[in-house]
Design an enzyme around this catalytic site. Sequence first.
Site, PDB file in Angstrom:
ATOM      1  N   LYS A 111      10.947 -33.098  67.214  1.00 23.26           N
ATOM      2  CA  LYS A 111      10.085 -32.308  68.105  1.00 23.26           C
ATOM      3  C   LYS A 111       9.120 -31.442  67.299  1.00 23.26           C
ATOM      4  CE  LYS A 111      11.749 -28.286  69.827  1.00 23.26           C
ATOM      5  NZ  LYS A 111      10.974 -27.039  69.664  1.00 23.26           N
ATOM      6  N   ASN A 112       9.665 -30.738  66.307  1.00 20.01           N
ATOM      7  CA  ASN A 112       8.838 -29.756  65.606  1.00 20.01           C
ATOM      8  C   ASN A 112       7.863 -30.380  64.615  1.00 20.01           C
ATOM      9  OD1 ASN A 112       9.976 -27.774  67.122  1.00 20.01           O
ATOM     10  ND2 ASN A 112      11.390 -27.042  65.543  1.00 20.01           N
TER      11      ASN A 112
ATOM     12  N   ARG B  63       4.997 -22.092  73.159  1.00 21.63           N
ATOM     13  CA  ARG B  63       4.342 -21.369  72.070  1.00 21.63           C
ATOM     14  C   ARG B  63       3.564 -22.283  71.133  1.00 21.63           C
ATOM     15  NH1 ARG B  63       5.559 -16.463  70.432  1.00 21.63           N
ATOM     16  NH2 ARG B  63       5.047 -17.069  68.315  1.00 21.63           N
TER      17      ARG B  63
ATOM     18  N   CYS C 211       9.065 -14.070  73.495  1.00 22.82           N
ATOM     19  CA  CYS C 211       9.924 -15.239  73.498  1.00 22.82           C
ATOM     20  C   CYS C 211      11.348 -14.730  73.425  1.00 22.82           C
ATOM     21  CB  CYS C 211       9.567 -16.080  72.280  1.00 22.82           C
ATOM     22  SG  CYS C 211      10.803 -17.239  71.784  1.00 22.82           S
TER      23      CYS C 211
ATOM     24  N   ARG D  21       8.275 -12.590  67.511  1.00 22.21           N
ATOM     25  CA  ARG D  21       7.457 -13.717  67.043  1.00 22.21           C
ATOM     26  C   ARG D  21       5.939 -13.462  66.997  1.00 22.21           C
ATOM     27  NH1 ARG D  21      10.032 -19.205  69.269  1.00 22.21           N
ATOM     28  NH2 ARG D  21       9.136 -20.028  67.352  1.00 22.21           N
ATOM     29  N   PRO D  22       5.516 -12.601  66.083  1.00 21.24           N
ATOM     30  CA  PRO D  22       4.079 -12.331  65.916  1.00 21.24           C
ATOM     31  C   PRO D  22       3.323 -13.536  65.337  1.00 21.24           C
ATOM     32  CG  PRO D  22       5.338 -11.291  64.147  1.00 21.24           C
ATOM     33  CD  PRO D  22       6.343 -11.870  65.118  1.00 21.24           C
ATOM     34  N   ILE D  23       1.983 -13.532  65.425  1.00 21.15           N
ATOM     35  CA  ILE D  23       1.198 -14.625  64.842  1.00 21.15           C
ATOM     36  C   ILE D  23       0.166 -14.118  63.833  1.00 21.15           C
ATOM     37  CG2 ILE D  23       1.502 -16.282  66.744  1.00 21.15           C
ATOM     38  CD1 ILE D  23      -1.434 -15.475  67.510  1.00 21.15           C
ATOM     39  N   ASP D  24       0.441 -12.911  63.291  1.00 19.75           N
ATOM     40  CA  ASP D  24      -0.498 -12.323  62.335  1.00 19.75           C
ATOM     41  C   ASP D  24      -0.783 -13.224  61.132  1.00 19.75           C
ATOM     42  OD1 ASP D  24       2.326 -11.679  61.979  1.00 19.75           O
ATOM     43  OD2 ASP D  24       1.722 -10.542  60.204  1.00 19.75           O
ATOM     44  N   LEU D  25       0.220 -13.982  60.695  1.00 19.68           N
ATOM     45  CA  LEU D  25       0.023 -14.811  59.494  1.00 19.68           C
ATOM     46  C   LEU D  25      -0.858 -16.024  59.794  1.00 19.68           C
ATOM     47  CD1 LEU D  25       3.689 -14.605  58.178  1.00 19.68           C
ATOM     48  CD2 LEU D  25       1.717 -13.269  57.371  1.00 19.68           C
TER      49      LEU D  25
ATOM     50  N   ASP E  28      17.827 -22.945  63.308  1.00 18.04           N
ATOM     51  CA  ASP E  28      17.986 -23.778  64.503  1.00 18.04           C
ATOM     52  C   ASP E  28      19.368 -24.422  64.617  1.00 18.04           C
ATOM     53  OD1 ASP E  28      15.417 -23.150  65.170  1.00 18.04           O
ATOM     54  OD2 ASP E  28      14.544 -25.049  64.516  1.00 18.04           O
TER      55      ASP E  28
ATOM     56  N   ARG F 269      13.747 -29.102  76.695  1.00 15.14           N
ATOM     57  CA  ARG F 269      12.549 -28.946  75.874  1.00 15.14           C
ATOM     58  C   ARG F 269      12.726 -29.583  74.504  1.00 15.14           C
ATOM     59  NH1 ARG F 269      10.530 -23.009  75.633  1.00 15.14           N
ATOM     60  NH2 ARG F 269       9.254 -24.159  74.171  1.00 15.14           N
TER      61      ARG F 269
HETATM   62  C1  EPZ Z   1       9.321 -22.944  63.768  1.00 15.97           C
HETATM   63  O1  EPZ Z   1       8.913 -21.770  64.471  1.00 15.97           O
HETATM   64  C2  EPZ Z   1      10.097 -23.777  64.757  1.00 15.97           C
HETATM   65  N1  EPZ Z   1       9.250 -24.078  65.898  1.00 15.97           N
HETATM   66  C3  EPZ Z   1      11.350 -23.032  65.215  1.00 15.97           C
HETATM   67  O2  EPZ Z   1      12.092 -23.922  66.024  1.00 15.97           O
HETATM   68  C4  EPZ Z   1      12.195 -22.656  63.990  1.00 15.97           C
HETATM   69  O3  EPZ Z   1      13.283 -21.870  64.402  1.00 15.97           O
HETATM   70  C5  EPZ Z   1      11.336 -21.873  62.987  1.00 15.97           C
HETATM   71  O4  EPZ Z   1      10.138 -22.640  62.648  1.00 15.97           O
HETATM   72  C6  EPZ Z   1      12.060 -21.558  61.687  1.00 15.97           C
HETATM   73  O5  EPZ Z   1      12.455 -22.737  61.061  1.00 15.97           O
HETATM   74  C7  EPZ Z   1       8.377 -25.086  65.838  1.00 15.97           C
HETATM   75  O6  EPZ Z   1       8.246 -25.780  64.837  1.00 15.97           O
HETATM   76  C8  EPZ Z   1       7.570 -25.394  67.065  1.00 15.97           C
HETATM   77  P1  EPZ Z   1       8.080 -19.271  61.515  1.00 15.97           P
HETATM   78  P2  EPZ Z   1       7.788 -20.833  63.887  1.00 15.97           P
HETATM   79  O7  EPZ Z   1       6.630 -18.983  61.674  1.00 15.97           O
HETATM   80  O8  EPZ Z   1       6.770 -21.649  63.194  1.00 15.97           O
HETATM   81  C9  EPZ Z   1       7.823 -14.465  61.238  1.00 15.97           C
HETATM   82  C10 EPZ Z   1      13.448 -24.562  67.881  1.00 15.97           C
HETATM   83  O9  EPZ Z   1      14.519 -24.208  68.443  1.00 15.97           O
HETATM   84  N2  EPZ Z   1       6.375 -14.602  61.426  1.00 15.97           N
HETATM   85  O10 EPZ Z   1       8.539 -20.028  60.332  1.00 15.97           O
HETATM   86  O11 EPZ Z   1       7.346 -19.935  64.979  1.00 15.97           O
HETATM   87  C11 EPZ Z   1       8.596 -14.886  62.478  1.00 15.97           C
HETATM   88  O12 EPZ Z   1       8.644 -13.837  63.434  1.00 15.97           O
HETATM   89  C12 EPZ Z   1      12.520 -23.535  67.315  1.00 15.97           C
HETATM   90  O13 EPZ Z   1      13.081 -25.751  67.790  1.00 15.97           O
HETATM   91  C13 EPZ Z   1       5.556 -13.495  61.294  1.00 15.97           C
HETATM   92  O14 EPZ Z   1       6.010 -12.375  61.017  1.00 15.97           O
HETATM   93  O15 EPZ Z   1       8.625 -19.986  62.834  1.00 15.97           O
HETATM   94  C14 EPZ Z   1       9.935 -15.238  61.916  1.00 15.97           C
HETATM   95  O16 EPZ Z   1      10.688 -14.077  61.708  1.00 15.97           O
HETATM   96  C15 EPZ Z   1      12.627 -22.161  67.786  1.00 15.97           C
HETATM   97  N3  EPZ Z   1       4.201 -13.649  61.504  1.00 15.97           N
HETATM   98  C16 EPZ Z   1       9.572 -15.851  60.558  1.00 15.97           C
HETATM   99  O17 EPZ Z   1       8.244 -15.370  60.261  1.00 15.97           O
HETATM  100  C17 EPZ Z   1       3.638 -14.855  61.803  1.00 15.97           C
HETATM  101  O18 EPZ Z   1       2.411 -14.933  61.960  1.00 15.97           O
HETATM  102  C18 EPZ Z   1       9.577 -17.362  60.484  1.00 15.97           C
HETATM  103  O19 EPZ Z   1       8.863 -17.896  61.591  1.00 15.97           O
HETATM  104  C19 EPZ Z   1       4.480 -15.978  61.914  1.00 15.97           C
HETATM  105  C20 EPZ Z   1       5.846 -15.816  61.730  1.00 15.97           C
END
Ligand code: EPZ
Length: 423
Positions: free
Chosen positions: A24-25, A94, A118, A123-127, A309, A401
Amino acid sequence: MAMQRFKIKGGNKLKGLVRITGSKNAALPIIAASILSDQKITIENVPALMDVYTMVELVKYLGAKVSFNNNVLTIHTPKIKKCKAPYDIVRKMRASYYVLGSLIGREKKAKVSLPGGCAIGPRPIDLHIKGLESLGAKIDIADGYINASTTRLTGRDINIGGPKGTSVGATINTMLAAVRAQGITKITPAACEPEVVDVADFLNTIGCDIKGQGTPTITINGQERCSGARYSIIPDRIEAGTFAVAAAITRSKITVIDCQPAHLQSVLELLAAIGVKIKVGQKRFIIDARCRLKPSHICVAPYPGFPTDMQAQFMALFATIPGTSMIKETIFENRFMQAVELMRMGAKIAIQGDTAIIEGVKKLSGAATMASDLRASASLVLAGLVAKGTTVVRRIYHLDRGYEKFENKLRSLGAQITRQNEN
Ligand code: EPZ
């Protein structure tokens, strides 16, 4: 559609073969990446899941022609008709934000609804925004939308390290725009997850030039055009891991096929450490848990560490192993929601900050439970497989999902699980 639930009668052993579907991811960003090209793209091994249907709805809205049959998706986007991802679609999923990178890459502009909160944490998107801004996108946020535009994207050295180390989503979104930037982009620290590698490999088959995927430095040499391609998605490592835990929790022996055991190394190592016998073959593994299991400790970490996960599923497993086990969740702040539901089934779990302490019990007992998010729902189903009596898991739209035909696969292994409409 009526809400649905699972009814599970616990106690059956599992046996036989289970086939793993595509990831999926990986599929979600690869579908979003496909709109970078004006040529026809065929993607195989695409899981038939709610989230995939949502991504298909979104790229169609943007102008793609899509067909999806038997896990094969074709997508052709001669022209982008709209550069906007509306709230009505983004709120369902998302991962819709992946079209931000592709739209800014192809059209130099994008308007994408902010994904919002969520269940598993803020789950911020600043990065993501930092990555795109570094390439030269102007970004402002107004009325709940991210507005991005640029006259030209330029390759740069970009550091997208965040408070938790790497970000899967920000690495991918930055990559999606950088493939169409002028010059060379270096992303550090890049996420090393197999799904990130799959997106990069897909982009390379449509004519992009990406190196270093799977390491902390990804180098992208921007190109003017993308071509057509045929590509097959990697197997879903979390689905494979979930079935491995299904075998372990029922103390059974099963064979998991069409998977990539190398992507599951940390999970299989942990299972081996608690006493499960594992035989790894090519694209398959046999898991034999017909024995006593030992408690253990997990600390979640980015790949190749133990995946966040998978921790909910292991919490259910640990609840059935006498002794004290621990899980430390370092990536998401609110990802132990399965604990209270497992406790309603007789599990002994104490949460202290980011750590769950699980005292194994002799027997879980069936109860009415409620799913809160995707992996939490899987953990409740797993617990139901061994609980005494009947377990009901409500709100399984969360599970739908991310798992294709989950109950059918479990049933073919011998579990007693049925899907019912809520009345
Ligand atoms: C992906 O989410 C997966 N989702 C998640 O799968 C998975 O748990 C996660 O990676 C970690 O492996 C998809 O691929 C669609 P991250 P993602 O950005 O990309 C912080 C599932 O059950 N962060 O690696 O959103 C964030 O808050 C799901 O299938 C920031 O601070 O994860 C977290 O603490 C749920 N700012 C950490 O980084 C940002 O801009 C890692 O998140 C982005 C992230």
